[in-house]
Design an enzyme around this catalytic site. Structure first.
Site, PDB file in Angstrom:
ATOM      1  N   HIS A 128       5.979  -0.994   4.805  1.00 60.88           N
ATOM      2  CA  HIS A 128       5.214  -0.637   5.545  1.00 60.88           C
ATOM      3  C   HIS A 128       4.581   0.869   5.469  1.00 60.88           C
ATOM      4  CE1 HIS A 128       0.765  -0.820   7.098  1.00 60.88           C
ATOM      5  NE2 HIS A 128       0.619  -1.083   5.714  1.00 60.88           N
ATOM      6  N   GLU A 157       4.827   2.854   2.154  1.00 58.90           N
ATOM      7  CA  GLU A 157       3.294   2.502   1.268  1.00 58.90           C
ATOM      8  C   GLU A 157       2.190   3.487   1.828  1.00 58.90           C
ATOM      9  OE1 GLU A 157      -0.576   0.190   1.286  1.00 58.90           O
ATOM     10  OE2 GLU A 157       1.545  -0.717   1.599  1.00 58.90           O
ATOM     11  N   HIS A 158       1.749   3.645   3.119  1.00 58.86           N
ATOM     12  CA  HIS A 158       0.951   4.929   4.160  1.00 58.86           C
ATOM     13  C   HIS A 158       1.590   6.124   3.249  1.00 58.86           C
ATOM     14  CE1 HIS A 158      -2.656   2.149   6.242  1.00 58.86           C
ATOM     15  NE2 HIS A 158      -1.041   1.370   5.589  1.00 58.86           N
ATOM     16  N   GLU A 191      -3.734  -0.281  12.792  1.00 57.60           N
ATOM     17  CA  GLU A 191      -3.877  -1.454  12.495  1.00 57.60           C
ATOM     18  C   GLU A 191      -3.251  -1.937  12.707  1.00 57.60           C
ATOM     19  OE1 GLU A 191      -2.794  -2.494   7.363  1.00 57.60           O
ATOM     20  OE2 GLU A 191      -2.108  -0.809   8.188  1.00 57.60           O
TER      21      GLU A 191
END
Length: 432
Positions: free
Chosen positions: A54, A57-58, A134
């Site tokens: 993840h 991905e950022h 997040e």
């Protein structure tokens, strides 16, 4: 390059690099969805770097070797498009929705992002803070925290499928730039990717454009073997104390893997049980007794495991009663074949949702990619509907018997201790 027609309007290609391309032409559309799916998700994260898929991905959106993050945003805006990404347990995808005349720009941007990220040290630190925020947001969400507690006890021996996709604050604070670069080099290889597009496009032009832009021999010495350890479903009955206003009830059973032949019959059984406002759980728990606002069931399929999950969020003093209803309805499915009226209703609901989903190019492209990643045969929409229509009550009952065994239950409740006063937002903050 090897190509084949899968069904009318849909073709598949495989480049010499191993990259698979699937294209579905939708002539009546005026837009296109194009995406890159990488066969890597949170279950593939290293033990020391939970959440790395993840995080990568950022990072990729923070710029490439030739484009800054602002230039990426400006270029997708220049064609009136939308660019996004997502990470799941088993895959990462980057996709764009654009008007038909923006397909070349979208393809160029996506392939630049996935193959040539800049990994600028200062941008990585900025995005690390974004991901930490997040995670804090998820930690502040009682339902999300409850679900993660349930998942952590679902697969035996701390299997990677038990990890949160985002990772933890501790794991995200310790991953390094070198970790991200190595992860990218291992998994972001053409042979480990699928490019899918659906909408108003010319297949031959699109495939030629992709083939021209994809590296033919991208870091072959770092090719990922793609080895995954099969998880083992764990039976369990537990309560986790959490100072919230509701008790979250999770009842898990083993489910089919992504390509299982029983997936159609079990989808019908699941719809009867708890998918929709005419389902048994919704009718019993919400409509007739008013015990929950949210009550539902769903089937989750992975490459080597599956989960059939029933869930309800209820007042603490009614959690036992709702649990009894969940178990009772599952027992009813085991003991009684589904009546023809409910069969017809469930199949009509699934059919309608499937047809409505075809109105979205994003759904079409996602279906192409997910099917390719799972190794399943890609069936035409009409063939899918024919298989659904052919499902009989006997097949549903057999699937229920296979996946719905009382000695295979993983039942977890998360919320206040029984008999304690519930927490309300005005009375207490979220526990650390």
């Amino acid at each position: 390059m090897v190509g084949e027609t899968l069904y009318a309007g849909t073709r598949s290609f495989k480049l010499d690099s191993g990259l698979r391309i699937l294209v579905e032409e939708v002539p009546q559309s005026r837009s296109v969805t194009v995406g890159v799916w990488i066969n890597v998700g949170s279950r593939d994260d290293p033990d020391h770097g939970a959440g790395l898929a993840h995080f990568l991905e950022h990072i990729i959106f923070k710029g490439t070797r030739t484009r800054s993050a602002l230039q990426i945003s400006q270029e997708i805006d220049s064609v009136g498009g939308f660019l996004d990404a997502a990470t799941s347990k088993e895959a990462t995808c980057f996709y764009a929705d654009v008007p038909a005349d923006g397909i070349a720009k979208a393809t160029d941007l996506l392939l630049d992002l996935v193959f040539h990220p800049a990994f600028a040290a200062d941008k990585i630190e900025i995005e690390r803070n974004v991901v930490l925020e997040e995670i804090r947001g998820y930690d502040d969400d009682p339902e999300q925290r409850a679900f993660e507690q349930f998942i952590q006890g679902l697969w035996a021996h701390g299997h990677p499928l038990s990890r949160p996709v985002l990772g933890t604050r501790a794991s995200m604070e310790r991953v390094t730039r070198d970790d991200a670069r190595a992860y990218h080099g291992a998994f972001y290889q053409p042979h480990n990717m699928v490019i899918a597009a659906a909408g108003a496009l010319d297949t031959d032009v699109f495939v030629a454009d992709v083939a021209r832009r994809v590296p033919s021999n991208h870091n072959p010495d770092k090719a990922n073997s793609g080895q995954r350890t099969r998880p083992s479903f764990q039976t369990l009955r537990a309560h986790h104390a959490q100072a919230t206003g509701q008790t979250h009830v999770y009842l898990g059973l083993p489910g089919p893997v992504s390509g299982d032949s029983d997936r159609f019959p079990l989808d019908v059984a699941n719809t009867v049980l708890g998918d929709g406002t005419s389902s048994r759980l919704f009718t019993q728990v919400r409509e007739e007794r008013g015990l929950a606002y949210v009550v539902q069931s769903t089937v989750m399929r992975f490459c080597d495991a599956g989960l059939w999950l029933s869930y309800a969020a209820v007042a603490t003093d009614t959690a036992d009663a709702v649990t009894e209803i969940l178990e009772g309805e599952l027992a009813r499915l085991r003991s009684e074949p589904v009546p023809s009226e409910e069969m017809a209703l469930a199949k009509a609901r699934i059919r309608g949702a499937w047809i409505l989903g075809l109105e979205s190019n994003t759904n079409r492209a996602t279906r192409l990619a997910n099917t390719a990643l799972s190794g399943r045969q890609l069936l035409s929409p009409d063939a899918i509907l024919e298989r659904l229509a052919a499902v009989e009550a006997e097949a549903v009952h057999a699937a229920v018997g296979r996946f719905n065994q009382p000695d295979q239950v993983n039942l977890v409740t998360v919320g206040p201790e029984p008999g304690s006063a519930p927490c309300h937002p005005s009375e207490s903050g979220v526990p650390s």
